[in-house]
Design a protein around this motif. Structure first.
Motif, PDB file in Angstrom:
ATOM      1  N   LEU A  78       0.829  -1.200   0.000  1.00 43.56           N
ATOM      2  CA  LEU A  78       0.000   0.000   0.000  1.00 43.56           C
ATOM      3  C   LEU A  78       0.865   1.252   0.000  1.00 43.56           C
ATOM      4  CD1 LEU A  78      -2.835   1.262   0.145  1.00 43.56           C
ATOM      5  CD2 LEU A  78      -2.682   1.086   2.636  1.00 43.56           C
ATOM      6  N   TYR A  79       1.939   1.244   0.784  1.00 41.40           N
ATOM      7  CA  TYR A  79       2.850   2.394   0.836  1.00 41.40           C
ATOM      8  C   TYR A  79       3.352   2.752  -0.570  1.00 41.40           C
ATOM      9  CZ  TYR A  79       7.187   4.984   1.543  1.00 41.40           C
ATOM     10  OH  TYR A  79       8.198   5.921   1.457  1.00 41.40           O
ATOM     11  N   TRP A  80       3.852   1.744  -1.302  1.00 40.45           N
ATOM     12  CA  TRP A  80       4.408   2.017  -2.622  1.00 40.45           C
ATOM     13  C   TRP A  80       3.326   2.359  -3.631  1.00 40.45           C
ATOM     14  CZ3 TRP A  80       8.952   3.717  -3.171  1.00 40.45           C
ATOM     15  CH2 TRP A  80       9.955   3.340  -2.290  1.00 40.45           C
ATOM     16  N   CYS A  81       2.173   1.721  -3.530  1.00 39.77           N
ATOM     17  CA  CYS A  81       1.074   2.066  -4.443  1.00 39.77           C
ATOM     18  C   CYS A  81       0.585   3.488  -4.194  1.00 39.77           C
ATOM     19  CB  CYS A  81      -0.062   1.053  -4.321  1.00 39.77           C
ATOM     20  SG  CYS A  81       0.283  -0.501  -5.162  1.00 39.77           S
ATOM     21  N   MET A  82       0.538   3.905  -2.938  1.00 41.32           N
ATOM     22  CA  MET A  82       0.121   5.281  -2.622  1.00 41.32           C
ATOM     23  C   MET A  82       1.104   6.294  -3.221  1.00 41.32           C
ATOM     24  SD  MET A  82      -2.681   5.763  -0.982  1.00 41.32           S
ATOM     25  CE  MET A  82      -3.697   5.457   0.419  1.00 41.32           C
TER      26      MET A  82
END
Length: 150
Positions: A78-82
């Protein structure tokens, strides 16, 4: 220094090929390639992601979310997708919508899923547009509306 630029150019070409597989819905082939990446190659992609490359950020997010060659970690995914979605990467925006719709690593939230699908759909991502139609048809995160669904 020149070698690094050539190396980055090659990585960018590889990233574009991987993104192309994703966009063509050839996810099994994409996932297979990611599962067989060397740790060195994964670290190279991670460095590109850290430099702000939105495609690399999306693919690193996908890698962690699905556990492709690494331990599955929804929070890192989620961190990288955000980070990628903040740069208007439609694949990342769609992916975040999927996480919220299904409650993968986040509290299940159809309203947030719809928000992310809309961001991607407004930029023309057809699978996000399809999910919005399904949401209106089924009443997920929005009031059921068959006219809008069609």
């Amino acid at each position: 220094m020149g070698d690094l630029n050539v190396e980055e150019e090659e990585l960018n070409k590889e990233l574009l090929a991987l993104i192309s597989l994703h966009n063509e819905s050839k996810n099994n082939e994409l996932d297979s390639r990611f599962n067989t990446l060397s740790a060195e190659k994964r670290n190279m992609y991670l460095k590109l992601a850290e430099k702000g490359n939105s495609d690399a950020q999306f693919l690193i997010g996908r890698m962690f979310t699905l556990g492709l060659g690494v331990k599955k970690d929804y929070q890192k995914g989620l961190y990288w997708c955000m980070k990628s979605a903040d740069q208007d990467n439609t694949n990342a925006q769609y992916g975040i919508g999927v996480l919220y719709r299904n409650g993968f690593g986040v509290e299940q939230d159809d309203t947030k899923a719809m928000y992310w699908y809309l961001k991607a759909a407004n930029q023309g991502l057809s699978k996000a547009q399809n999910n919005i139609g399904n949401a209106y048809y089924m009443g997920y995160g929005v009031s059921r509306d068959y006219k809008i669904a069609m």
